[in-house]
Design an enzyme around this catalytic site. Sequence first.
Site, PDB file in Angstrom:
ATOM      1  N   PRO A  49     -48.585   3.650  -6.767  1.00  0.00           N
ATOM      2  CA  PRO A  49     -49.527   3.920  -5.745  1.00  0.00           C
ATOM      3  C   PRO A  49     -50.843   4.467  -6.308  1.00  0.00           C
ATOM      4  O   PRO A  49     -50.866   5.529  -6.914  1.00  0.00           O
ATOM      5  CB  PRO A  49     -48.831   4.971  -4.918  1.00  0.00           C
ATOM      6  CG  PRO A  49     -47.392   4.942  -5.306  1.00  0.00           C
ATOM      7  CD  PRO A  49     -47.306   4.169  -6.548  1.00  0.00           C
ATOM      8  N   GLU A  50     -51.880   3.730  -6.129  1.00  0.00           N
ATOM      9  CA  GLU A  50     -53.222   4.294  -6.326  1.00  0.00           C
ATOM     10  C   GLU A  50     -53.698   4.657  -4.920  1.00  0.00           C
ATOM     11  O   GLU A  50     -52.906   4.627  -3.978  1.00  0.00           O
ATOM     12  CB  GLU A  50     -54.139   3.268  -6.999  1.00  0.00           C
ATOM     13  CG  GLU A  50     -53.594   2.823  -8.369  1.00  0.00           C
ATOM     14  CD  GLU A  50     -54.524   1.920  -9.137  1.00  0.00           C
ATOM     15  OE1 GLU A  50     -55.742   2.117  -9.062  1.00  0.00           O
ATOM     16  OE2 GLU A  50     -54.036   1.014  -9.817  1.00  0.00           O
TER      17      GLU A  50
ATOM     18  N   HIS B 109     -32.218   5.758  -5.342  1.00  0.00           N
ATOM     19  CA  HIS B 109     -33.310   6.656  -5.728  1.00  0.00           C
ATOM     20  C   HIS B 109     -33.957   7.350  -4.529  1.00  0.00           C
ATOM     21  O   HIS B 109     -35.110   7.731  -4.579  1.00  0.00           O
ATOM     22  CB  HIS B 109     -34.355   5.892  -6.537  1.00  0.00           C
ATOM     23  CG  HIS B 109     -33.786   5.270  -7.771  1.00  0.00           C
ATOM     24  ND1 HIS B 109     -33.352   6.019  -8.845  1.00  0.00           N
ATOM     25  CD2 HIS B 109     -33.557   3.983  -8.098  1.00  0.00           C
ATOM     26  CE1 HIS B 109     -32.875   5.203  -9.779  1.00  0.00           C
ATOM     27  NE2 HIS B 109     -32.987   3.969  -9.355  1.00  0.00           N
TER      28      HIS B 109
ATOM     29  N   ARG C 163     -38.636   6.311 -10.806  1.00  0.00           N
ATOM     30  CA  ARG C 163     -38.941   6.924 -12.108  1.00  0.00           C
ATOM     31  C   ARG C 163     -39.104   8.443 -12.070  1.00  0.00           C
ATOM     32  O   ARG C 163     -39.326   9.057 -13.105  1.00  0.00           O
ATOM     33  CB  ARG C 163     -40.189   6.255 -12.699  1.00  0.00           C
ATOM     34  CG  ARG C 163     -39.905   4.815 -13.072  1.00  0.00           C
ATOM     35  CD  ARG C 163     -41.138   4.107 -13.558  1.00  0.00           C
ATOM     36  NE  ARG C 163     -41.587   4.603 -14.843  1.00  0.00           N
ATOM     37  CZ  ARG C 163     -42.707   4.205 -15.428  1.00  0.00           C
ATOM     38  NH1 ARG C 163     -43.488   3.337 -14.817  1.00  0.00           N
ATOM     39  NH2 ARG C 163     -43.050   4.674 -16.587  1.00  0.00           N
TER      40      ARG C 163
ATOM     41  N   ARG D 294     -70.932  11.645 -23.011  1.00  0.00           N
ATOM     42  CA  ARG D 294     -69.555  11.419 -23.445  1.00  0.00           C
ATOM     43  C   ARG D 294     -69.363  10.025 -24.024  1.00  0.00           C
ATOM     44  O   ARG D 294     -69.959   9.057 -23.570  1.00  0.00           O
ATOM     45  CB  ARG D 294     -68.578  11.668 -22.297  1.00  0.00           C
ATOM     46  CG  ARG D 294     -68.617  13.105 -21.821  1.00  0.00           C
ATOM     47  CD  ARG D 294     -67.635  13.360 -20.717  1.00  0.00           C
ATOM     48  NE  ARG D 294     -66.262  13.248 -21.188  1.00  0.00           N
ATOM     49  CZ  ARG D 294     -65.196  13.429 -20.401  1.00  0.00           C
ATOM     50  NH1 ARG D 294     -65.360  13.711 -19.132  1.00  0.00           N
ATOM     51  NH2 ARG D 294     -63.985  13.332 -20.891  1.00  0.00           N
TER      52      ARG D 294
END
Length: 271
Positions: free
Chosen positions: A2-3, A91, A110, A152
């Site tokens: 999921p983003e 899960h 996970r 940067r």
Amino acid sequence: MPELPEVETSRRGIAPHIEGKTFKAVVIRQPRLRWPVPDSLMTTLPGLKLDSVERRGKYLLLKTRQGTLILHLGMSGNLRITTPEQAPGKHDHVDFIFDDNTLLRLNDQRKFGAVLWSSDPVDRHPLLATLGPEPLSDAFNGDYLLQRAGKRSLPVKSLLMDSHIVVGVGNIYASESLFMAGILPTRPAGEISLREYLRLAEAVKTVLRMAIDKGGTTLRDFTDAQGKPGYFQQALRVYGRVDQPCLTCAEPVQQIKIGQRASYFCSVCQR
DNA sequence: AGAGGTACCTGGCAGC
DNA sequence: TGCTGCCAGGTACCTC
């Protein structure tokens, strides 16, 4: 995982089923997620009314008057609306049961996800306090990116994926946004012009909005609250398309590693 | 301060 | 078939 679009899809999917309802019980089958799921939820939550389901970056915030339940889906997390009659699967780690028997179930193969409780104002929680702006807000724009990039040297893709710079942009949408903006993902962040950052900020917003409209991206196992997949994977321009022709110029899409993550780009369309 | 790597965890797949 | 190694949507934390 999921983003942002997938988390927002989950939020929109679960909110109408649980907002305004009162927690009745919590079942913790697997407390070992990214951080231990606090036992105290089983005594704290029952009796509390859920006022709203909000989102900050990739965190879901289930707000009550007494505090906020913080959920994170990690890489493989899923939330599902179901009922107590539905037996939990392998899960299915945590269940939140409401007074009308609506059940909110967290599945996370996970175990990189998180379930936490914050009784203080949640924006001051250590995980949230240092987050960057929401990408769909006005605070996120080209000027902001230029300022945060400073001198940067890190790749611009890594800058975009740093949640302290901007929240919600993960590995898929970073590649897609850079393609849309015509910027190579490897370019040092400090060497990108304002003009380019203006394009990039707009591309991020466009890509995320389109992905939310399609219910997110399902590569293998993301589903919404009803168990249905997203459809944005059909609209991906470069992600996962190594060696396939660029949809703009037909040059083969390239794949490289940036910060250990697979990154996709077109060396003709992106400079 | 910034850059880079490691760790957490499960399961699918390629290659031998 | 079975083993090994690699890969996957995230991100805190460590070292240099």
